[in-house]
Write an enzyme that holds these catalytic residues in place. Structure first.
Site, PDB file in Angstrom:
ATOM      1  CD  GLU A  59      -3.208  -0.499   0.152  1.00  0.00           C
ATOM      2  OE1 GLU A  59      -3.131   0.606  -0.425  1.00  0.00           O
ATOM      3  OE2 GLU A  59      -4.150  -1.277  -0.038  1.00  0.00           O
ATOM      4  CG  ASP A  75      -6.378   5.300  -0.802  1.00  0.00           C
ATOM      5  OD1 ASP A  75      -7.516   5.431  -0.324  1.00  0.00           O
ATOM      6  OD2 ASP A  75      -6.126   4.571  -1.774  1.00  0.00           O
ATOM      7  CE  LYS A 105      -2.864  14.293  14.548  1.00  0.00           C
ATOM      8  NZ  LYS A 105      -1.610  14.512  15.216  1.00  0.00           N
ATOM      9  CG  ASP A 108       1.529  12.523  12.172  1.00  0.00           C
ATOM     10  OD1 ASP A 108       1.430  11.268  12.189  1.00  0.00           O
ATOM     11  OD2 ASP A 108       0.852  13.247  12.914  1.00  0.00           O
ATOM     12  CG  ASN A 110       2.257   9.595  16.788  1.00  0.00           C
ATOM     13  OD1 ASN A 110       2.050   8.379  16.820  1.00  0.00           O
ATOM     14  ND2 ASN A 110       1.880  10.392  17.761  1.00  0.00           N
ATOM     15  CG  ASP A 113      -2.745   9.481  14.280  1.00  0.00           C
ATOM     16  OD1 ASP A 113      -1.814   8.860  13.718  1.00  0.00           O
ATOM     17  OD2 ASP A 113      -2.798  10.716  14.312  1.00  0.00           O
ATOM     18  CG  ASP A 114      -1.161   6.593  10.669  1.00  0.00           C
ATOM     19  OD1 ASP A 114      -0.995   6.808   9.469  1.00  0.00           O
ATOM     20  OD2 ASP A 114      -0.863   7.417  11.557  1.00  0.00           O
TER      21      ASP A 114
END
Length: 150
Positions: A59, A75, A105, A108, A110, A113-114
């Protein structure tokens, strides 16, 4: 002419060094394996860490800033989370924003959250079928090489 070209070259180098956020972070495969293990991906929705690593490789090529414009939706991030259903990019009409997150967000370095959003997607789907690359390159294949040596 030559002086102006040197100046342009200097400015490009300076901007490249001054704006490190503009460069994509690539998470090494074994580091991703470790992160996914720490976040409980092994066995989640009946899939292995190898399934998830294969998904990420195909991906986003492990790039946290990956982006793909699919026309009406886009995406974002390492898991290539779609703006039509999962995040809000302010450009996709009728976005569900099920993960309740701004798509930016997801780009990034970090990836907490993904991860949270990817688990929500997989949980709702009871698997990894929402990801086209997983179905095409990973589903039903021997994926042991994705975690080998990690």
């Amino acid at each position: 002419m030559r002086t102006s070209m040197l100046l342009v070259g200097f400015l490009l180098v300076f901007l490249g060094l001054a704006l490190p956020g503009a460069q994509a972070k690539v998470i090494p495969r074994c580091e991703l394996v470790k992160i996914l293990r720490q976040h409980g991906f092994e066995g989640f929705v009946g899939k292995t860490i190898a399934d998830w690593v294969c998904l990420v490789e195909h991906e986003s090529r492990y790039r946290t800033t990956a982006f793909n414009d699919n026309g009406p939706s886009r995406d974002y991030g390492i898991f290539q989370i779609n703006s039509k259903y999962w995040c809000n990019d302010g450009r996709t009409p009728g976005s569900s924003n099920t993960c309740r997150i701004n798509c930016s967000k997801l780009q990034d370095d970090n990836i907490a959250d993904d991860i949270q959003c990817a688990k929500k997607i997989a949980g709702q789907a009871r698997g990894l079928t929402p990801w086209v690359a997983w179905k095409k390159y990973c589903q039903g294949k021997n994926l042991s090489s994705y975690v080998k040596g990690c």
